[in-house]
Scaffold this motif. Structure first.
Motif, PDB file in Angstrom:
ATOM      1  N   ALA A  86       0.829  -1.193   0.000  1.00 39.61           N
ATOM      2  CA  ALA A  86       0.000   0.000   0.000  1.00 39.61           C
ATOM      3  C   ALA A  86       0.865   1.244   0.000  1.00 39.61           C
ATOM      4  N   GLN A  87       0.240   2.335  -0.406  1.00 37.81           N
ATOM      5  CA  GLN A  87       0.802   3.660  -0.192  1.00 37.81           C
ATOM      6  C   GLN A  87       0.140   4.217   1.059  1.00 37.81           C
ATOM      7  N   ALA A  88       0.948   4.590   2.015  1.00 34.69           N
ATOM      8  CA  ALA A  88       0.435   5.129   3.270  1.00 34.69           C
ATOM      9  C   ALA A  88       0.639   6.637   3.270  1.00 34.69           C
ATOM     10  N   VAL A  89      -0.465   7.373   3.380  1.00 35.83           N
ATOM     11  CA  VAL A  89      -0.406   8.834   3.380  1.00 35.83           C
ATOM     12  C   VAL A  89      -0.891   9.340   4.736  1.00 35.83           C
ATOM     13  N   THR A  90      -0.019  10.029   5.438  1.00 30.19           N
ATOM     14  CA  THR A  90      -0.368  10.654   6.710  1.00 30.19           C
ATOM     15  C   THR A  90      -0.592  12.135   6.467  1.00 30.19           C
ATOM     16  N   SER A  91      -1.810  12.601   6.765  1.00 25.67           N
ATOM     17  CA  SER A  91      -2.151  14.013   6.590  1.00 25.67           C
ATOM     18  C   SER A  91      -2.404  14.610   7.963  1.00 25.67           C
ATOM     19  N   ALA A  92      -1.686  15.680   8.262  1.00 30.80           N
ATOM     20  CA  ALA A  92      -1.850  16.325   9.563  1.00 30.80           C
ATOM     21  C   ALA A  92      -1.466  17.795   9.443  1.00 30.80           C
ATOM     22  N   GLY A  93      -2.363  18.668   9.878  1.00 32.37           N
ATOM     23  CA  GLY A  93      -2.062  20.093   9.870  1.00 32.37           C
ATOM     24  C   GLY A  93      -1.755  20.648   8.499  1.00 32.37           C
ATOM     25  N   GLY A  94      -2.336  20.064   7.458  1.00 35.12           N
ATOM     26  CA  GLY A  94      -2.101  20.550   6.101  1.00 35.12           C
ATOM     27  C   GLY A  94      -0.870  19.977   5.435  1.00 35.12           C
ATOM     28  N   ALA A  95      -0.067  19.185   6.155  1.00 29.87           N
ATOM     29  CA  ALA A  95       1.131  18.569   5.574  1.00 29.87           C
ATOM     30  C   ALA A  95       0.884  17.086   5.351  1.00 29.87           C
ATOM     31  N   GLU A  96       1.557  16.517   4.352  1.00 29.88           N
ATOM     32  CA  GLU A  96       1.413  15.094   4.036  1.00 29.88           C
ATOM     33  C   GLU A  96       2.758  14.397   4.047  1.00 29.88           C
ATOM     34  N   VAL A  98       4.254  10.573   2.755  1.00 26.69           N
ATOM     35  CA  VAL A  98       3.889   9.399   1.963  1.00 26.69           C
ATOM     36  C   VAL A  98       4.973   8.341   2.114  1.00 26.69           C
ATOM     37  N   ARG A  99       4.542   7.135   2.421  1.00 29.27           N
ATOM     38  CA  ARG A  99       5.459   6.003   2.509  1.00 29.27           C
ATOM     39  C   ARG A  99       4.892   4.822   1.750  1.00 29.27           C
ATOM     40  N   THR A 100       5.773   3.927   1.340  1.00 27.68           N
ATOM     41  CA  THR A 100       5.365   2.656   0.750  1.00 27.68           C
ATOM     42  C   THR A 100       5.400   1.591   1.839  1.00 27.68           C
ATOM     43  N   VAL A 101       4.359   0.757   1.894  1.00 28.06           N
ATOM     44  CA  VAL A 101       4.265  -0.264   2.939  1.00 28.06           C
ATOM     45  C   VAL A 101       3.980  -1.614   2.296  1.00 28.06           C
ATOM     46  N   PHE A 102       4.743  -2.631   2.679  1.00 28.17           N
ATOM     47  CA  PHE A 102       4.427  -4.033   2.395  1.00 28.17           C
ATOM     48  C   PHE A 102       4.147  -4.703   3.725  1.00 28.17           C
ATOM     49  N   PHE A 103       3.299  -5.730   3.724  1.00 26.93           N
ATOM     50  CA  PHE A 103       2.990  -6.382   4.996  1.00 26.93           C
ATOM     51  C   PHE A 103       2.568  -7.831   4.784  1.00 26.93           C
ATOM     52  N   THR A 104       2.870  -8.634   5.799  1.00 19.92           N
ATOM     53  CA  THR A 104       2.388 -10.006   5.893  1.00 19.92           C
ATOM     54  C   THR A 104       1.745 -10.148   7.273  1.00 19.92           C
ATOM     55  N   ALA A 105       1.404 -11.382   7.647  1.00 16.60           N
ATOM     56  CA  ALA A 105       0.762 -11.588   8.943  1.00 16.60           C
ATOM     57  C   ALA A 105       1.716 -11.357  10.111  1.00 16.60           C
ATOM     58  N   ASP A 106       3.030 -11.317   9.858  1.00 17.56           N
ATOM     59  CA  ASP A 106       3.960 -11.130  10.973  1.00 17.56           C
ATOM     60  C   ASP A 106       5.035 -10.071  10.745  1.00 17.56           C
ATOM     61  N   ARG A 107       5.084  -9.470   9.546  1.00 15.16           N
ATOM     62  CA  ARG A 107       6.101  -8.453   9.288  1.00 15.16           C
ATOM     63  C   ARG A 107       5.521  -7.289   8.511  1.00 15.16           C
ATOM     64  N   LEU A 146      -0.510   2.649  14.580  1.00 18.39           N
ATOM     65  CA  LEU A 146      -1.758   2.607  13.826  1.00 18.39           C
ATOM     66  C   LEU A 146      -1.602   1.859  12.506  1.00 18.39           C
ATOM     67  N   THR A 147      -0.478   2.009  11.849  1.00 17.34           N
ATOM     68  CA  THR A 147      -0.263   1.288  10.589  1.00 17.34           C
ATOM     69  C   THR A 147      -0.375  -0.215  10.797  1.00 17.34           C
ATOM     70  N   ASP A 148       0.208  -0.725  11.870  1.00 15.05           N
ATOM     71  CA  ASP A 148       0.146  -2.157  12.159  1.00 15.05           C
ATOM     72  C   ASP A 148      -1.293  -2.613  12.368  1.00 15.05           C
ATOM     73  N   VAL A 149      -2.060  -1.822  13.106  1.00 15.11           N
ATOM     74  CA  VAL A 149      -3.456  -2.173  13.372  1.00 15.11           C
ATOM     75  C   VAL A 149      -4.238  -2.248  12.061  1.00 15.11           C
TER      76      VAL A 149
END
Length: 255
Positions: A86-96, A98-107, A146-149
């Motif tokens: 996924a592409q993870a976008v954190t938006s806060a206070g008008g700033a963004e 962006v990170r790239t995220v890969f995930f499995t059930a344990d990593r 939060l990303t892990d959740v």
């Protein structure tokens, strides 16, 4: 219910219980809050298993947090091999950010991490495009990143087999009307613990799941689309640095 993976629900309830669909009852027009019918209970009982049968899906997860802050994950998941990106976008206070995220059930792997190159150099480590670390364990949602959740929630929207429809017939699950999601007519159902689902009226596939998270008043929305097989490979070891072995590095880059 048979043993299965358990998604994260606000009240710690198994998402093995999800509803299914029908617009009308045998007795006439439905009213919001009506109990699910037998046919809807059957759809509900197989909802997560159908995600597994389809093999995967595109997804969008939105999770408000804090004041004027939002985390959005947009990507795809392979329910056959339990892997996603996924592409993870954190938006806060008008700033963004962006990170790239890969995930499995344990990593989980993070790419496009600000300051990673400098932190690796300062630690005397070779260059790497990704940092990997263990995914926070289930049962620790209140303290987990939060990303892990959220990525665990996406993975847990599947099951190897269906549930007993009697769970829904006996429980206080309700029909909440119909609405369009991404141009598809869906039926919405609610659980007694507060989560809701929207189910595609033509395919009986899960289109949207909305729930609360421990310790938060805001609600998380997971939308699924374009169900079907996916082929996703996490970054190779030579592309990553092991964050579990480098806690100071993780701290330096905010992971």
């Amino acid at each position: 219910m048979p043993p299965r993976r358990r998604p994260l629900l606000a009240a710690g309830v198994v998402l093995a219980v999800l509803p299914g669909l029908a617009a009308c009852s045998d007795d006439g027009e439905r009213q919001e809050g009506d109990a699910v019918s037998e046919a809807e209970a059957d759809v509900l009982a197989g909802l997560l298993a159908r995600n597994t049968e389809e093999g995967g899906a595109d997804f969008v997860v939105t999770a408000p947090y804090g004041e004027d802050a939002l985390l959005t994950l947009t990507g795809e998941v392979d329910y056959t091999d339990d892997v996603g990106r996924a592409q993870a976008v954190t938006s806060a206070g008008g700033a963004e950010q962006v990170r790239t995220v890969f995930f499995t059930a344990d990593r989980v792997w993070f790419g496009d991490v600000p300051g990673l190159a400098e932190a690796l150099e300062a630690a005397g480590l070779p260059p790497a495009g990704y940092v990997r670390r263990p995914l926070a364990p289930e049962g620790e949602e209140a303290s987990a990143p939060l990303t892990d959740v959220l990525v665990r929630l996406v993975l847990n929207l599947s099951a190897p087999e269906g549930d007993d429809p009697g769970v829904f017939r006996a429980g206080d699950y309700s029909w909440e009307g119909q609405r369009s999601i991404d141009g598809r007519l869906s039926t919405v159902f609610a659980s007694p613990t507060g989560w809701t689902v929207a189910v595609d009226g033509s395919t009986d596939l899960l289109l949207q799941y909305v729930t609360g998270l421990p310790g938060q008043e805001s609600r998380v929305t997971v939308s699924l689309s374009d169900h079907g097989p996916r082929d996703i490979a996490p970054p190779a070891d030579e592309e990553t640095v092991d964050g579990a072995a480098q806690p100071a590095l993780l701290a330096a880059v905010g992971l």
